[in-house]
Write an enzyme that holds these catalytic residues in place. Structure first.
Site, PDB file in Angstrom:
ATOM      1  CD  GLU A 373      -4.469   7.390  -2.444  1.00  0.00           C
ATOM      2  OE1 GLU A 373      -3.224   7.427  -2.558  1.00  0.00           O
ATOM      3  OE2 GLU A 373      -4.959   8.282  -1.462  1.00  0.00           O
ATOM      4  CG  HIS A 404     -10.850 -13.717  19.104  1.00  0.00           C
ATOM      5  ND1 HIS A 404     -11.477 -14.560  19.910  1.00  0.00           N
ATOM      6  CD2 HIS A 404      -9.466 -14.160  18.675  1.00  0.00           C
ATOM      7  CE1 HIS A 404     -10.673 -15.703  19.863  1.00  0.00           C
ATOM      8  NE2 HIS A 404      -9.668 -15.581  19.184  1.00  0.00           N
ATOM      9  CE  LYS A 528      -3.835  15.346   0.379  1.00  0.00           C
ATOM     10  NZ  LYS A 528      -2.662  15.185  -0.779  1.00  0.00           N
TER      11      LYS A 528
HETATM   12  O1  F6P Z   1      -3.594  10.440  -0.008  1.00  0.00           O
HETATM   13  C1  F6P Z   1      -3.230  11.095  -1.075  1.00  0.00           C
HETATM   14  C2  F6P Z   1      -1.581  11.179  -1.174  1.00  0.00           C
HETATM   15  O2  F6P Z   1      -1.478  12.142  -2.238  1.00  0.00           O
HETATM   16  C3  F6P Z   1      -1.316   9.812  -1.414  1.00  0.00           C
HETATM   17  O3  F6P Z   1      -1.581   9.347  -2.813  1.00  0.00           O
HETATM   18  C4  F6P Z   1       0.250   9.878  -1.131  1.00  0.00           C
HETATM   19  O4  F6P Z   1       0.815   8.395  -1.037  1.00  0.00           O
HETATM   20  C5  F6P Z   1       0.046  10.874   0.169  1.00  0.00           C
HETATM   21  O5  F6P Z   1      -0.930  11.526  -0.212  1.00  0.00           O
HETATM   22  C6  F6P Z   1       1.365  11.346   0.717  1.00  0.00           C
HETATM   23  O6  F6P Z   1       1.729  12.279  -0.669  1.00  0.00           O
HETATM   24  P1  F6P Z   1       3.114  12.802  -0.493  1.00  0.00           P
HETATM   25  O7  F6P Z   1       4.189  11.450  -0.553  1.00  0.00           O
HETATM   26  O8  F6P Z   1       3.221  13.415  -1.663  1.00  0.00           O
HETATM   27  O9  F6P Z   1       3.443  13.157   0.932  1.00  0.00           O
END
Ligand code: F6P
Length: 565
Positions: A373, A404, A528
């Site tokens: 990420e 394994h 998202k």
């Molecule tokens: O995966 C995207 C992200 O924004 C990550 O960088 C972050 O750790 C996770 O989602 C959770 O985000 P939040 O802590 O704002 O819920």
């Protein structure tokens, strides 16, 4: 980080020299590089903060390292390290610092960032966390019906889950023994499967939820939180043989059964978290870099604040080393350069993380987010598309189990893969029963033997076998797979802190060289947004004809299944 005027790395003289060097070296087998040279171990191994970093099984030589160090210099790594640690706005797309290192500064340190000494605020947030931990450990945190809390469920995902999950498992041996027992659990998946398990077996009167979310907008976590809240309200406000106490108000239930951890106090209050049950952190702490502060509440609940502070101290020791050591002796820089050599010059773009210690069960999953990420990017800090590879595909599993699972591919597949082996040198000394201690120490030796043997066979291939008699092709080993071995003197809060910081800084150095921003994650936003649109269509509020045939077919299959009841 590099200035806007800096050339992209592939235009730097050292990069050109490395390309030429790679043409000469890439055909040389790793076993040849070892040859009879007995000094290779001492030459390519460094020790710091309770860690031993063995880079001798990388497919490189002194000239390689010299060129790589020149590249790091040309890319401005030393000044970038200073910029990171001093709080410059290195996260250029969000115009903010990345100061996870400030979370582990000693209380007597000072760090002036844009006119403010931020250490006092960090220490105050730790002190507030400590007060909550002490109340829970003393059995003084009572649920809405007056019973002491026994179970804490962390609701979070990504950086609000993986770090605490990994550390609490790695340090489970460090649970203090003189406290009111509090069991910590983790629920992250939006499908509710983990939460459903807890709701099916935990007592609502003695269960507290920690709603961990930097943004406080992540649907995974909010959906889990809403389900948990309704479970509590449903079970604690109705009279039933389950609840011995008289009915209690919804406000009291939410107040006593939720703690919020976020960078957004407004959204925590909006959701209903009581202000004095809110732990805050700053926008300048990236989610995947946040376990060192209040997101680390589950860690402190498991190991206690003394060991939590030892974790911070171990990371700080690695920060000091990162800041002060010359690049040729700098563990994060050297680990980063090995990765640059593999990805950009040997074209090895698969990287496996293989701990040989069951307590590091979640370490690979943690690094998957930290590395991919952070550096799974293809646009430079100046907004130009890169024309070179960046972060490799990184995955992993406990090494003994992976033997394994996918070691067949590592040994006889067609993919070049670089492996990181991680193991503790000492273990089980404190096991009281002598027989059990003897057996467990024998198993520790067995795990180490496998760890060392696997990296040896990956390097040597057939030459690792004494009798190199005639063998059919399907029984031959090509070898020449590079690896790194990281040895911890012993797995403790301090060495674990140093290990995590080692990888954090390795990721940063690679980002500097690749001229990318490791601290944002715009790539996850579109998924998202599309998921929200798709949910609307699944719920019958959108126009399915806008969807592609596959998405339409999938949604219609779901609808048909729903129809069947
Ligand atoms: O995966 C995207 C992200 O924004 C990550 O960088 C972050 O750790 C996770 O989602 C959770 O985000 P939040 O802590 O704002 O819920």
């Amino acid at each position: 980080m590099a200035s806007a005027s800096r050339a992209t790395p592939d235009k730097l003289p050292a990069w050109q020299a490395l390309k030429q060097h790679a043409d000469e070296l890439k055909g040389v087998h790793l076993k040849t590089l070892f040859g009879s040279e007995s000094s290779r171990w001492t030459h390519f191994t460094r020790h710091e903060a309770g860690l031993t970093l063995d880079l001798s099984k990388q497919r490189w030589d002194d000239d390689t390292l010299e060129h790589l160090l020149a590249l790091a210099h040309d890319a401005g790594v030393p000044s970038a390290i200073d910029a990171l640690l001093s709080g410059k706005r290195v996260n250029v797309s969000e115009n903010r610092p990345a100061l996870h290192t400030a979370l582990r500064l000693p209380a007597d340190a000072t760090l002036n960032v844009e006119g403010e000494d931020i250490v006092a605020g960090v220490q105050e947030s730790l002190a507030q966390m400590e007060r909550l931990v002490c109340r829970l450990h003393a059995g003084q945190w009572r649920g809405a019906t007056g019973k002491p809390i026994r179970h804490v469920v962390n609701l979070g995902v990504g950086g609000s889950d993986l770090g605490p999950l990994m550390v609490t498992h790695a340090l489970a041996d460090y649970r203090p023994d003189n406290i009111h027992p509090v069991e910590v659990h983790f629920a992250s998946t939006m499908d509710g499967s983990q939460l459903a398990d807890y709701l099916g077996r935990l007592n609502p009167e003695t269960t507290l939820f920690v709603l961990s979310s930097k943004s406080f907008t992540t649907i995974d976590t909010l959906s889990n939180a809403n389900t948990a809240r309704d479970w509590l309200l449903g079970r604690l406000t109705q009279h039933s043989d389950f609840v011995s106490a008289p009915p209690v108000s919804a406000e009291l239930i939410v107040r006593q059964h939720f703690i919020g951890v976020s960078a957004s106090p407004e959204k925590m209050s909006e959701w209903g978290i009581a202000p004095d049950h809110q732990l805050k952190f700053w926008e300048w702490v990236g989610g995947r870099y946040s376990l060192w502060g209040t997101i680390g509440l589950p860690i402190a609940l498991v190991v206690g604040m003394t060991h939590f502070r030892a974790l911070l101290a171990g990371a700080h020791a690695m920060d000091r080393h990162f800041s002060e050591a010359p690049m040729e002796d700098n563990l994060p820089v050297l680990l980063a350069l090995a990765g640059i050599w593999n990805v950009n010059f040997l074209d090895i773009r698969a990287h496996s993380i293989l701990p040989y210690d069951g307590r590091l069960e979640y370490f690979a999953a943690y690094l998957e987010q930290l590395e991919m990420e952070s550096n799974g990017k293809s646009v430079t800090r100046q907004g130009q598309a890169v024309n070179y590879s960046t972060c490799p595909v990184l995955w992993g599993q406990l090494g003994p189990n992976a033997q394994h699972a996918f070691y067949q591919l590592l040994h006889q597949g067609t993919q070049s893969v670089v492996c990181d082996f991680i193991a503790p040198l000492k273990r089980y000394d404190e096991v009281e029963d002598p027989d059990t201690r003897r057996h467990l120490k024998a198993q520790h030796r067995l795990a180490l033997a496998n760890c060392f043997a696997q990296s040896r066979v990956l390097m040597l291939g057939d030459d690792a076998l004494e009798d190199d008699g005639p063998r059919p092709e399907h029984k031959r080993y090509r070898g020449n797979q590079p690896s790194t071995t990281v040895l911890l003197d012993k797995l403790t809060p301090t060495t674990l802190g140093a290990l995590i910081a080692l990888y954090e800084h390795k990721v940063f150095v690679q980002a500097v060289i690749w001229d990318i921003n490791p601290f944002d994650q715009w790539g996850v936003e579109l998924g998202k947004q599309i998921a929200t649109d798709t949910q609307g269509i699944i719920d019958g509020q959108g126009d399915i004809t806008r969807m592609d045939a596959s998405s339409r077919g999938l949604i219609e299959a779901f609808w048909a299944a729903e129809q069947d009841g």
